[in-house]
Design a protein around this motif. Structure first.
Motif, PDB file in Angstrom:
ATOM      1  N   SER A  91     -11.321  21.162  28.940  1.00 60.06           N
ATOM      2  CA  SER A  91     -12.543  20.944  28.171  1.00 60.06           C
ATOM      3  C   SER A  91     -12.485  19.607  27.444  1.00 60.06           C
ATOM      4  CB  SER A  91     -12.751  22.086  27.167  1.00 60.06           C
ATOM      5  OG  SER A  91     -11.634  22.237  26.309  1.00 60.06           O
ATOM      6  N   VAL A  92     -13.658  19.150  27.037  1.00 59.77           N
ATOM      7  CA  VAL A  92     -13.776  17.887  26.307  1.00 59.77           C
ATOM      8  C   VAL A  92     -15.019  17.957  25.431  1.00 59.77           C
ATOM      9  CG1 VAL A  92     -15.046  16.796  28.217  1.00 59.77           C
ATOM     10  CG2 VAL A  92     -13.915  15.359  26.518  1.00 59.77           C
ATOM     11  N   THR A  93     -14.955  17.318  24.271  1.00 58.15           N
ATOM     12  CA  THR A  93     -16.132  17.209  23.417  1.00 58.15           C
ATOM     13  C   THR A  93     -16.274  15.796  22.890  1.00 58.15           C
ATOM     14  OG1 THR A  93     -17.310  18.137  21.508  1.00 58.15           O
ATOM     15  CG2 THR A  93     -14.934  17.860  21.270  1.00 58.15           C
ATOM     16  N   ASP A  94     -17.529  15.389  22.706  1.00 58.16           N
ATOM     17  CA  ASP A  94     -17.820  14.116  22.045  1.00 58.16           C
ATOM     18  C   ASP A  94     -18.320  14.354  20.628  1.00 58.16           C
ATOM     19  OD1 ASP A  94     -20.364  15.127  22.413  1.00 58.16           O
ATOM     20  OD2 ASP A  94     -21.089  13.476  23.656  1.00 58.16           O
ATOM     21  N   GLY A  95     -18.162  15.578  20.152  1.00 64.96           N
ATOM     22  CA  GLY A  95     -18.604  15.942  18.817  1.00 64.96           C
ATOM     23  C   GLY A  95     -19.930  16.670  18.797  1.00 64.96           C
ATOM     24  N   ARG A  96     -20.759  16.400  19.781  1.00 67.51           N
ATOM     25  CA  ARG A  96     -22.022  17.124  19.909  1.00 67.51           C
ATOM     26  C   ARG A  96     -21.989  18.069  21.103  1.00 67.51           C
ATOM     27  NH1 ARG A  96     -28.316  14.876  20.635  1.00 67.51           N
ATOM     28  NH2 ARG A  96     -29.181  16.939  21.172  1.00 67.51           N
ATOM     29  N   TYR A  97     -21.608  17.565  22.245  1.00 68.25           N
ATOM     30  CA  TYR A  97     -21.567  18.370  23.464  1.00 68.25           C
ATOM     31  C   TYR A  97     -20.139  18.813  23.767  1.00 68.25           C
ATOM     32  CZ  TYR A  97     -26.325  16.739  24.384  1.00 68.25           C
ATOM     33  OH  TYR A  97     -27.676  16.466  24.282  1.00 68.25           O
ATOM     34  N   VAL A  98     -20.030  20.003  24.321  1.00 66.28           N
ATOM     35  CA  VAL A  98     -18.754  20.523  24.806  1.00 66.28           C
ATOM     36  C   VAL A  98     -18.898  20.792  26.297  1.00 66.28           C
ATOM     37  CG1 VAL A  98     -17.065  22.391  24.675  1.00 66.28           C
ATOM     38  CG2 VAL A  98     -18.169  21.575  22.588  1.00 66.28           C
ATOM     39  N   TYR A  99     -17.992  20.218  27.079  1.00 66.97           N
ATOM     40  CA  TYR A  99     -17.995  20.392  28.537  1.00 66.97           C
ATOM     41  C   TYR A  99     -16.723  21.132  28.924  1.00 66.97           C
ATOM     42  CZ  TYR A  99     -17.392  19.093  33.492  1.00 66.97           C
ATOM     43  OH  TYR A  99     -17.180  19.103  34.847  1.00 66.97           O
ATOM     44  N   LEU A 100     -16.878  22.193  29.705  1.00 65.53           N
ATOM     45  CA  LEU A 100     -15.738  22.948  30.223  1.00 65.53           C
ATOM     46  C   LEU A 100     -15.760  22.926  31.737  1.00 65.53           C
ATOM     47  CD1 LEU A 100     -16.947  24.886  27.609  1.00 65.53           C
ATOM     48  CD2 LEU A 100     -14.674  25.831  27.996  1.00 65.53           C
ATOM     49  N   ARG A 101     -14.576  22.773  32.321  1.00 66.38           N
ATOM     50  CA  ARG A 101     -14.428  22.793  33.779  1.00 66.38           C
ATOM     51  C   ARG A 101     -13.530  23.956  34.150  1.00 66.38           C
ATOM     52  NH1 ARG A 101     -14.635  23.010  38.643  1.00 66.38           N
ATOM     53  NH2 ARG A 101     -14.763  21.227  40.066  1.00 66.38           N
ATOM     54  N   ASN A 102     -14.108  24.921  34.889  1.00 64.74           N
ATOM     55  CA  ASN A 102     -13.392  26.133  35.305  1.00 64.74           C
ATOM     56  C   ASN A 102     -12.918  25.963  36.746  1.00 64.74           C
ATOM     57  OD1 ASN A 102     -13.905  27.751  32.885  1.00 64.74           O
ATOM     58  ND2 ASN A 102     -16.053  27.689  33.531  1.00 64.74           N
ATOM     59  N   TYR A 103     -11.621  25.786  36.910  1.00 62.01           N
ATOM     60  CA  TYR A 103     -11.072  25.573  38.256  1.00 62.01           C
ATOM     61  C   TYR A 103     -10.764  26.883  38.969  1.00 62.01           C
ATOM     62  CZ  TYR A 103     -10.719  20.696  36.898  1.00 62.01           C
ATOM     63  OH  TYR A 103     -11.025  19.415  36.483  1.00 62.01           O
ATOM     64  N   LEU A 104     -10.760  27.995  38.234  1.00 58.07           N
ATOM     65  CA  LEU A 104     -10.584  29.317  38.842  1.00 58.07           C
ATOM     66  C   LEU A 104     -11.791  30.178  38.455  1.00 58.07           C
ATOM     67  CD1 LEU A 104      -6.776  29.971  38.140  1.00 58.07           C
ATOM     68  CD2 LEU A 104      -7.830  29.057  40.224  1.00 58.07           C
ATOM     69  N   PRO A 105     -12.952  29.889  39.038  1.00 59.85           N
ATOM     70  CA  PRO A 105     -14.166  30.617  38.627  1.00 59.85           C
ATOM     71  C   PRO A 105     -14.152  32.088  39.009  1.00 59.85           C
ATOM     72  CG  PRO A 105     -14.619  29.199  40.525  1.00 59.85           C
ATOM     73  CD  PRO A 105     -13.240  28.855  40.051  1.00 59.85           C
ATOM     74  N   GLN A 106     -13.207  32.507  39.846  1.00 62.58           N
ATOM     75  CA  GLN A 106     -13.166  33.901  40.280  1.00 62.58           C
ATOM     76  C   GLN A 106     -12.620  34.844  39.215  1.00 62.58           C
ATOM     77  OE1 GLN A 106     -10.972  31.625  41.122  1.00 62.58           O
ATOM     78  NE2 GLN A 106      -8.981  32.470  41.697  1.00 62.58           N
ATOM     79  N   VAL A 107     -12.108  34.295  38.107  1.00 64.10           N
ATOM     80  CA  VAL A 107     -11.645  35.147  37.008  1.00 64.10           C
ATOM     81  C   VAL A 107     -12.546  34.913  35.801  1.00 64.10           C
ATOM     82  CG1 VAL A 107      -9.263  35.197  37.831  1.00 64.10           C
ATOM     83  CG2 VAL A 107      -9.938  33.454  36.182  1.00 64.10           C
ATOM     84  N   SER A 108     -12.808  35.960  35.040  1.00 62.56           N
ATOM     85  CA  SER A 108     -13.752  35.874  33.932  1.00 62.56           C
ATOM     86  C   SER A 108     -13.100  35.252  32.704  1.00 62.56           C
ATOM     87  CB  SER A 108     -14.282  37.267  33.578  1.00 62.56           C
ATOM     88  OG  SER A 108     -13.285  38.019  32.915  1.00 62.56           O
ATOM     89  N   GLN A 109     -13.954  34.860  31.742  1.00 60.92           N
ATOM     90  CA  GLN A 109     -13.441  34.431  30.445  1.00 60.92           C
ATOM     91  C   GLN A 109     -12.659  35.563  29.784  1.00 60.92           C
ATOM     92  OE1 GLN A 109     -16.518  32.998  27.834  1.00 60.92           O
ATOM     93  NE2 GLN A 109     -17.498  31.739  29.397  1.00 60.92           N
ATOM     94  N   GLY A 110     -13.112  36.783  29.998  1.00 63.24           N
ATOM     95  CA  GLY A 110     -12.534  37.944  29.318  1.00 63.24           C
ATOM     96  C   GLY A 110     -11.530  38.702  30.155  1.00 63.24           C
TER      97      GLY A 110
END
Length: 622
Positions: free
Chosen positions: A334-353
């Protein structure tokens, strides 16, 4: 020479030497576990944090600080080393890796500069540390035990706000559960409100611990000679904060205080009672500490000093990372510029939870999952559990502080998406991110060398090609399929791993069309490649292909035969197949969860997966 003159000369030389010796400030870090900026000095009306608020009134608070990783061990790894955990190889929870000779953790440099260093008392690094790293590291470690006149650096860590204390019952409530603001992603239930109220109570208890340490300094007459930092070790311990590398899991408080005598070492924007807009990452803490102690930070440290004589201009971006969380595999950056947060999920087959056993001990996690399974959650509350998760996420903190409205697919946000995507990619290449190697492969390729050294050898770790393949695999664009097919036969096993995973992620049609390539992958020399190929056929193959795939997973699931890294991957694949792998469940239930461990801290990970798959604790072994 006249003896009187000789004595006078010696006294004069001694006085000059003392005057020439650089004076150094005392430095104290007051740290606490698992809490974000829910404090009075950060404007939270529900918080009761008078001691840190008073420190902030005399010192300065930082508006945006990210902890690098949203869980303790990799977070503390960044702090102690000044390196991103993904760059040192210490990204995965409770892993243990070494740094090359000549690269030392910050207490080494402080001690060499004459500091008495103490840690009271949590370490929890994913890097191997020498036994004598600290002058003292224990529950009794204290700056009082230094030599007379010796400058000291001391850490005092409070566990009061740790995740485990949020769910501890019984609890005498102070905060009214009806008054808490629930984030948009949490369901509004009595259990969730109690956990949130208890979180506030525990942050107050951590604040009281800080107050006690501040009184010790004052009582010893050292307040005028001591620089003080207060910070949390990562975001709050509630689910979808801890372990998740968005702003909710990485944003922490940081308050610094410089007494008048040492004001010349303070940051350029230091204003008593003020706020700094400078971005701070946890990799910046070690260089800053060394700078305050008069030692130039080593060039290999990736952080930037923000105070002292070696301070440098601030950064414009902050980066976060998530690897394996206990028994669960994942790869998010992930990366933020202070306003926006961008996340890159390289294993989308597993959930956040994912079902991290320790996280599911919190009542909020369990009731939230129950509501999702019962269809009671709205879109914002369901996002945490949904599979697949979006390969890319983009959130605007100014309009969506809870990060639940993904803007990544909206054309009007395309320029921001592409800017942050490229910034993240450049960062991964710059720090030589090791997370794109399966964990077993990371250690196998390192051999007798260190992961850090491995990452900087393009012949052994062709990161550019591996990263590009991981991007193609996980972005799910059908146009990338021919390239993935070609790379599934590449000489590098990590390239083959990502290419094969990319075929699996594209679903039934691609798996059927590429059955020949996946059949070859089932016999690959790399067990990591075999596992993803087996999962592809397990989900989408014919009866014969599924039978072959399950046999492969059965052969790789035993930690005693294959090691813990392979076993974790195989068991997670078996669980993901659900009923398709039901015939393996009796075998899994009978597995001995014990095997050779890279570190005793891995104990219990395999057992947790076995119990999650079968619903029963592993069988007792003779």
């Amino acid at each position: 020479m006249n003896p009187l003159r000789f004595t006078t000369a010696l006294l004069l030389l001694s006085a000059l030497a003392c005057r020439a010796a650089p004076e150094r400030p005392n430095i104290v870090w007051l740290t606490s576990e698992d809490h974000g900026p829910e404090m009075g000095c950060y404007g939270d009306p529900l918080a009761r944090t008078p001691h840190v608020d008073a420190l902030a009134a005399q010192g300065m608070r930082y508006r945006l600080v990210w902890s690098t990783a949203p869980v303790c061990a990799p977070s503390r790894t960044a702090i102690i080393s000044g390196l991103y955990p993904s760059s040192s190889g210490g990204i995965h929870m409770r892993s243990r890796v070494s740094l090359p000779p000549g690269m030392h953790l910050y207490p080494h440099y402080l001690r060499a500069a004459g500091y008495y260093t103490t840690n009271n008392d949590k370490e929890d690094y994913n890097l191997r540390a020498p036994a004598n790293l600290w002058d003292a590291s224990s529950k009794t470690a204290h700056w009082r035990n230094r030599a007379p006149g010796q400058p000291f650096f001391a850490i005092f860590n409070s566990m009061k706000s740790h995740e485990s204390q949020i769910r501890k019952r019984p609890h005498t409530a102070v905060t009214d559960p009806a008054q808490v603001r629930l984030p948009a992603y949490h369901p509004d239930t009595p259990e969730v409100r109690q956990d949130w109220a208890q979180y506030y109570d525990q942050v107050s208890a951590a604040d009281a611990d800080a107050g006690a340490r501040l009184r010790e300094i004052e009582a010893a007459g050292l307040a005028a000679d001591t620089i003080i930092f207060y910070y949390g070790d990562h975001g709050r311990g509630m689910p979808r904060s801890k372990r998740w590398p968005s702003n909710s899991g990485l944003h922490v408080p940081l308050v610094v205080y410089f007494p008048e005598r040492w004001r010349h070492l303070a940051p350029a924007d230091y204003t008593p009672g003020g706020e700094s807009a400078r971005f701070v990452s946890f990799v910046d803490l070690a260089p800053t500490l060394l700078s305050l102690g008069g030692t130039p930070p080593p060039a290999w440290m990736q952080g930037q000093a923000f105070a002292g004589p070696h301070a440098v201009p601030g950064r414009t971006l902050l980066f976060g990372e998530r690897g394996r969380m206990d028994e669960r595999l994942d790869l998010v950056r992930s990366v933020t510029d202070g306003r926006y947060v961008y996340l890159r999920n390289y294993l989308p087959q597993v959930s956040q939870g994912q079902h991290v056993a320790y996280q599911f001990q919190t009542p909020t996690t369990r009731i939230w999952r129950e509501h999702y399974d019962q269809g009671k959650t709205n879109a914002a509350q369901s996002l945490f559990w949904q599979v697949p998760k979006a390969p890319e996420e983009l959130y605007d903190l100014t309009t969506d502080p809870d990060e639940v409205h993904n803007l990544a697919a909206l054309p009007e946000h395309r320029p921001v998406l592409e800017r942050l995507r490229q910034a993240l990619r450049s960062h991964l290449l710059e720090v030589r991110d090791l997370g794109f190697l399966p964990e077993r492969e990371l250690h196998a390729r390192s051999g007798t060398d260190t992961p850090y050294a491995l990452a900087r050898d393009p012949a052994r770790y062709p990161l550019e090609l591996i990263l590009e393949t991981a991007e193609l695999a996980s972005i799910l664009d059908p146009a990338a399929t021919p390239t993935l097919v070609q790379r599934a036969a590449h000489a590098d096993s990590a390239v083959r791993y990502w290419a094969t995973l990319g075929l699996r992620l594209r679903g039934a049609e691609t798996v059927r069309a590429q059955a020949g390539e996946l059949t070859r992958a089932l016999a690959d020399e790399s067990p990591d490649v075999r596992i993803v190929a087996a999962e592809a056929f397990g989900h989408f193959g014919t009866a014969e292909q599924r039978s072959t795939a399950l046999a492969v997973l059965r052969g790789l699931a035993s930690p005693g035969e294959n090691g813990v890294f392979v076993a974790l991957s195989a068991l997670q694949a078996i669980e993901a197949l659900g009923d398709h792998a039901a015939e393996l469940h009796p075998f899994v239930a009978g597995l001995d969860p014990n095997g050779p461990l890279p570190d005793p801290r891995f104990n219990g990970y395999v057992a947790s997966l076995i119990e999650s798959i079968t619903g029963k604790s592993p069988a007792k072994q003779p």
